[in-house]
Design a protein around this motif. Structure first.
Motif, PDB file in Angstrom:
ATOM      1  N   LYS A 136       0.811  -1.226   0.000  1.00 21.92           N
ATOM      2  CA  LYS A 136       0.000   0.000   0.000  1.00 21.92           C
ATOM      3  C   LYS A 136       0.841   1.270   0.000  1.00 21.92           C
ATOM      4  N   GLY A 137       1.955   1.260   0.722  1.00 24.96           N
ATOM      5  CA  GLY A 137       2.780   2.451   0.828  1.00 24.96           C
ATOM      6  C   GLY A 137       3.775   2.593  -0.310  1.00 24.96           C
ATOM      7  N   LEU A 138       4.492   1.494  -0.596  1.00 25.40           N
ATOM      8  CA  LEU A 138       5.471   1.523  -1.675  1.00 25.40           C
ATOM      9  C   LEU A 138       4.853   1.244  -3.037  1.00 25.40           C
ATOM     10  N   MET A 433      16.780 -12.776   6.420  1.00 20.10           N
ATOM     11  CA  MET A 433      15.933 -12.542   5.245  1.00 20.10           C
ATOM     12  C   MET A 433      14.938 -11.420   5.511  1.00 20.10           C
ATOM     13  N   MET A 434      14.259 -11.496   6.653  1.00 23.63           N
ATOM     14  CA  MET A 434      13.263 -10.483   6.985  1.00 23.63           C
ATOM     15  C   MET A 434      13.907  -9.106   7.170  1.00 23.63           C
ATOM     16  N   SER A 435      15.070  -9.071   7.828  1.00 19.63           N
ATOM     17  CA  SER A 435      15.717  -7.789   8.108  1.00 19.63           C
ATOM     18  C   SER A 435      16.155  -7.085   6.832  1.00 19.63           C
ATOM     19  N   TRP A 436      16.771  -7.826   5.909  1.00 18.44           N
ATOM     20  CA  TRP A 436      17.170  -7.220   4.635  1.00 18.44           C
ATOM     21  C   TRP A 436      15.971  -6.550   3.964  1.00 18.44           C
ATOM     22  N   LEU A 437      14.901  -7.296   3.810  1.00 11.91           N
ATOM     23  CA  LEU A 437      13.738  -6.799   3.068  1.00 11.91           C
ATOM     24  C   LEU A 437      13.031  -5.667   3.804  1.00 11.91           C
ATOM     25  N   ASN A 438      12.877  -5.797   5.114  1.00 10.66           N
ATOM     26  CA  ASN A 438      12.088  -4.814   5.857  1.00 10.66           C
ATOM     27  C   ASN A 438      12.831  -3.506   6.069  1.00 10.66           C
ATOM     28  N   ILE A 439      14.110  -3.554   6.411  1.00 15.64           N
ATOM     29  CA  ILE A 439      14.833  -2.306   6.663  1.00 15.64           C
ATOM     30  C   ILE A 439      14.920  -1.473   5.384  1.00 15.64           C
ATOM     31  N   ILE A 440      15.156  -2.127   4.255  1.00 15.11           N
ATOM     32  CA  ILE A 440      15.166  -1.393   2.981  1.00 15.11           C
ATOM     33  C   ILE A 440      13.807  -0.740   2.741  1.00 15.11           C
ATOM     34  N   ALA A 441      12.733  -1.480   3.033  1.00 16.87           N
ATOM     35  CA  ALA A 441      11.379  -0.953   2.805  1.00 16.87           C
ATOM     36  C   ALA A 441      11.093   0.256   3.686  1.00 16.87           C
ATOM     37  N   ILE A 442      11.429   0.185   4.978  1.00 12.55           N
ATOM     38  CA  ILE A 442      11.086   1.314   5.854  1.00 12.55           C
ATOM     39  C   ILE A 442      12.005   2.509   5.617  1.00 12.55           C
ATOM     40  N   LEU A 443      13.202   2.287   5.089  1.00 11.12           N
ATOM     41  CA  LEU A 443      14.046   3.404   4.689  1.00 11.12           C
ATOM     42  C   LEU A 443      13.406   4.169   3.530  1.00 11.12           C
ATOM     43  N   LEU A 444      12.753   3.434   2.636  1.00 11.55           N
ATOM     44  CA  LEU A 444      12.085   4.054   1.491  1.00 11.55           C
ATOM     45  C   LEU A 444      10.739   4.670   1.875  1.00 11.55           C
ATOM     46  N   LEU A 445      10.119   4.174   2.961  1.00 14.90           N
ATOM     47  CA  LEU A 445       8.721   4.519   3.262  1.00 14.90           C
ATOM     48  C   LEU A 445       8.545   5.197   4.619  1.00 14.90           C
ATOM     49  N   HIS A 446       9.575   5.765   5.182  1.00  9.71           N
ATOM     50  CA  HIS A 446       9.452   6.271   6.549  1.00  9.71           C
ATOM     51  C   HIS A 446       8.730   7.612   6.649  1.00  9.71           C
ATOM     52  N   LYS A 447       8.578   8.333   5.555  1.00  8.38           N
ATOM     53  CA  LYS A 447       7.998   9.681   5.629  1.00  8.38           C
ATOM     54  C   LYS A 447       6.576   9.703   6.188  1.00  8.38           C
ATOM     55  N   PRO A 448       5.673   8.773   5.831  1.00  9.00           N
ATOM     56  CA  PRO A 448       4.347   8.776   6.468  1.00  9.00           C
ATOM     57  C   PRO A 448       4.414   8.613   7.983  1.00  9.00           C
ATOM     58  N   ALA A 449       5.373   7.812   8.473  1.00 11.22           N
ATOM     59  CA  ALA A 449       5.528   7.639   9.919  1.00 11.22           C
ATOM     60  C   ALA A 449       5.980   8.944  10.570  1.00 11.22           C
ATOM     61  N   GLY A 474      -2.022  14.034   3.799  1.00 10.32           N
ATOM     62  CA  GLY A 474      -1.545  13.686   2.461  1.00 10.32           C
ATOM     63  C   GLY A 474      -1.018  12.274   2.349  1.00 10.32           C
ATOM     64  N   ILE A 475      -1.453  11.389   3.260  1.00  6.39           N
ATOM     65  CA  ILE A 475      -1.011   9.986   3.236  1.00  6.39           C
ATOM     66  C   ILE A 475      -2.019   9.152   2.457  1.00  6.39           C
ATOM     67  N   LYS A 476      -1.561   8.521   1.396  1.00  7.73           N
ATOM     68  CA  LYS A 476      -2.423   7.708   0.544  1.00  7.73           C
ATOM     69  C   LYS A 476      -2.349   6.229   0.943  1.00  7.73           C
ATOM     70  N   GLY A 477      -3.414   5.492   0.620  1.00  8.16           N
ATOM     71  CA  GLY A 477      -3.416   4.044   0.856  1.00  8.16           C
ATOM     72  C   GLY A 477      -3.864   3.636   2.241  1.00  8.16           C
ATOM     73  N   ALA A 478      -4.348   4.600   3.062  1.00  6.12           N
ATOM     74  CA  ALA A 478      -4.767   4.297   4.433  1.00  6.12           C
ATOM     75  C   ALA A 478      -6.268   4.500   4.579  1.00  6.12           C
ATOM     76  N   SER A 479      -7.033   3.990   3.626  1.00  3.11           N
ATOM     77  CA  SER A 479      -8.476   4.259   3.566  1.00  3.11           C
ATOM     78  C   SER A 479      -9.235   3.750   4.785  1.00  3.11           C
ATOM     79  N   LEU A 480      -8.768   2.659   5.413  1.00  6.55           N
ATOM     80  CA  LEU A 480      -9.464   2.127   6.581  1.00  6.55           C
ATOM     81  C   LEU A 480      -9.556   3.178   7.681  1.00  6.55           C
ATOM     82  N   TRP A 481      -8.554   4.032   7.790  1.00  4.99           N
ATOM     83  CA  TRP A 481      -8.538   5.041   8.852  1.00  4.99           C
ATOM     84  C   TRP A 481      -9.632   6.080   8.706  1.00  4.99           C
ATOM     85  N   ASN A 482     -10.119   6.287   7.497  1.00  2.00           N
ATOM     86  CA  ASN A 482     -11.236   7.216   7.329  1.00  2.00           C
ATOM     87  C   ASN A 482     -12.477   6.698   8.063  1.00  2.00           C
TER      88      ASN A 482
END
Length: 489
Positions: A136-138, A433-449, A474-482
């Protein structure tokens, strides 16, 4: 090549110095971007931790915290610390502290993202985690699918480290055959995991605080009995961490590597596991659960892991293997051999407590490991189950779920009857395996946080209970929160 050699070669590739650097530098980066939220928000973390608001859709923050702590506070705090000392020397403990301090900010970011991008499954319960925010974020479904598949495999691998520790501790304490332990663990697990996430929450809500308190009280008694050695232990840890100790001076590289490896496996900050239960919490703002999850890293490493380290080091009940040229421990050569022939793991802690409290230590640690490991396995099952649900678009067929359950139980049984080295190496593969994939993802997606954090702090300063409105930020993809915000308002 035997299976241990193959698995060892795989883990050496995954846990290269690059992953160690990624874990440490990623945590440092998030600490700077959040203005060291792990220090600034400590009072707020404590205030939020005991909020008991649950619903038909979600768990209370305290329940979600306990599922997360069930995964974090486990055998990694006992056997994992012992193995860090055995393979990385006493200095590995300092690097566990470092990765926990910086990792708390990583845990905040991933857990806040999990809350932002959570959704309801077919049963109406909240689901979320790295796979959900990766899609949803990336906007990268393929990346999310890879992570989900790796996490399903990692959950089963990590469950094996816990079942192996149970079998090892029971055998050391009472001579119980490891096959009998394996059968008992699998039967008890089957009774609970077929009951669903709410049964997991109900079990962990009571067991986690009780087991941690009892373990810490005994550790405190042992430390008081040898209080005069505490300054010496602290000095040994610091000297060894920076290569200044005469015995462990050449181990600074492996001290960092094993401290980070065992630190991440224990507190799980950055690997994404804590984000799964974080997403299931019922809160009015994502940052609330992000702060609670960040605090759980401190509970795990700064408190429980430190207690184990002082137990082992103050009593001298440990061995240290001589690192080979490539950094892999040579288990045939010893730098320190205080427990001849003893394999690294929970037995170090059993002998440490036994040396201070004769006739009590081995049995107590075995009894402590049972709930530590058992609740960790339950939390790992929840993590795997969440990713099975994601792969099936939150509508998995009953047979798919049951196949996962059977495979999960089978690997837990397999690891229980094999060597601790094999079980923990498999666990390292899963964590890596999880750390490689997740840390890269949150580095790319940390701005909404970060946007959510600014919004939360602005509301708190204005004396308002923060309520999350993603469209306003301005955060997209979080429709449940509405819909959640509408229901709150």
């Amino acid at each position: 090549m035997n299976i241990e050699s193959i698995v060892g070669a795989i883990v050496a590739i995954i846990w290269s110095p690059y992953l160690v650097a990624l874990c440490l530098l990623g945590g440092l980066y998030f600490s700077i971007r959040t203005r060291f939220i792990q220090l600034r928000a400590l009072p707020e973390m404590l205030r939020l931790m005991f909020k008991h608001r649950a619903s038909e859709s979600g768990l209370s923050p305290f329940q979600a915290l306990n599922i997360s702590l069930s995964s974090r506070v486990g055998v990694g705090n006992i056997a994992g610390v012992a193995m860090a000392i055995a393979f990385g020397g006493p200095g590995a403990i300092f690097w566990m502290w470092v990765v926990a301090f910086f990792g708390a900010s990583s845990a905040f970011v991933e857990s806040t993202l999990a809350q932002i991008y959570k959704q309801r499954d077919a049963q109406g319960q909240y689901r979320g985690g790295p796979a959900y925010y990766m899609e949803k974020g990336l906007g990268q479904r393929w990346y999310a699918v890879i992570f989900a598949i790796c996490t399903v495999a990692a959950a089963a691998m990590l469950a094996g480290t816990q079942s192996n520790a149970i079998a090892s501790a029971l055998h050391e304490a009472w001579g119980l055959p490891v096959h009998a332990s394996a059968v008992g663990v699998v039967l008890l697990l089957a009774l609970i995991i077929f009951g669903g996430v709410r049964r997991i929450a109900a079990v962990t809500q009571w067991i986690v605080p009780l087991m941690a308190t009892a373990y810490l009280l005994v550790a405190l008694v042992v430390m008081l009995l040898s209080y005069e050695r505490i300054p010496e232990v602290l000095s040994l840890i610091m000297r060894s961490a920076f290569g200044l100790d005469a015995t462990f001076g050449a181990m600074i590289g492996v001290a960092i590597q094993w401290g980070v490896r065992r630190g991440v496996l224990s507190n799980e900050a950055g690997m994404g596991s804590g984000a799964h239960p974080a997403a299931a919490a019922e809160v009015s703002h994502p940052v609330k659960q992000g702060l609670v999850q960040a605090f759980s890293v401190y509970i795990d490493t700064m408190v429980v892991c430190s207690a184990t380290a002082f137990l082992i080091l103050s009593t001298g009940m440990y061995n240290v293997y001589d690192p080979a040229v490539n950094g892999v421990p040579d288990q045939a050569r010893m730098l320190l051999d205080n427990l001849p022939g003893m394999e690294a793991g929970p037995r170090f802690v059993q002998h440490a407590v036994e040396s201070a409290l004769p006739g009590f230590g081995k049995s107590f640690v075995a009894l402590a490991i049972l709930p530590f490991a058992f609740t960790t396995i339950l939390a790992l099952y929840y993590m795997g189950d969440t990713n099975v649900s994601y792969l099936c678009r939150d509508k998995p067929a009953a047979w798919i779920v049951n196949v996962f359950r059977v495979l999960f139980l089978a690997l837990a049984a397999y690891s229980a009857i094999n060597s601790a080295t094999l079980a923990w190496t498999l666990g390292d593969i899963g964590v890596g395996m999880m750390s490689w994939l997740n840390i890269i993802a949150i580095l790319l997606l940390h701005k909404p946080a970060l946007a959510a954090l600014r919004d939360y702090e602005t509301s708190r300063k204005a004396g308002i209970d923060p309520v999350f409105e993603p469209d306003r930020l301005g955060i997209k993809g979080a429709s449940l929160w509405n819909r959640i915000t509408k229901a709150i308002g």
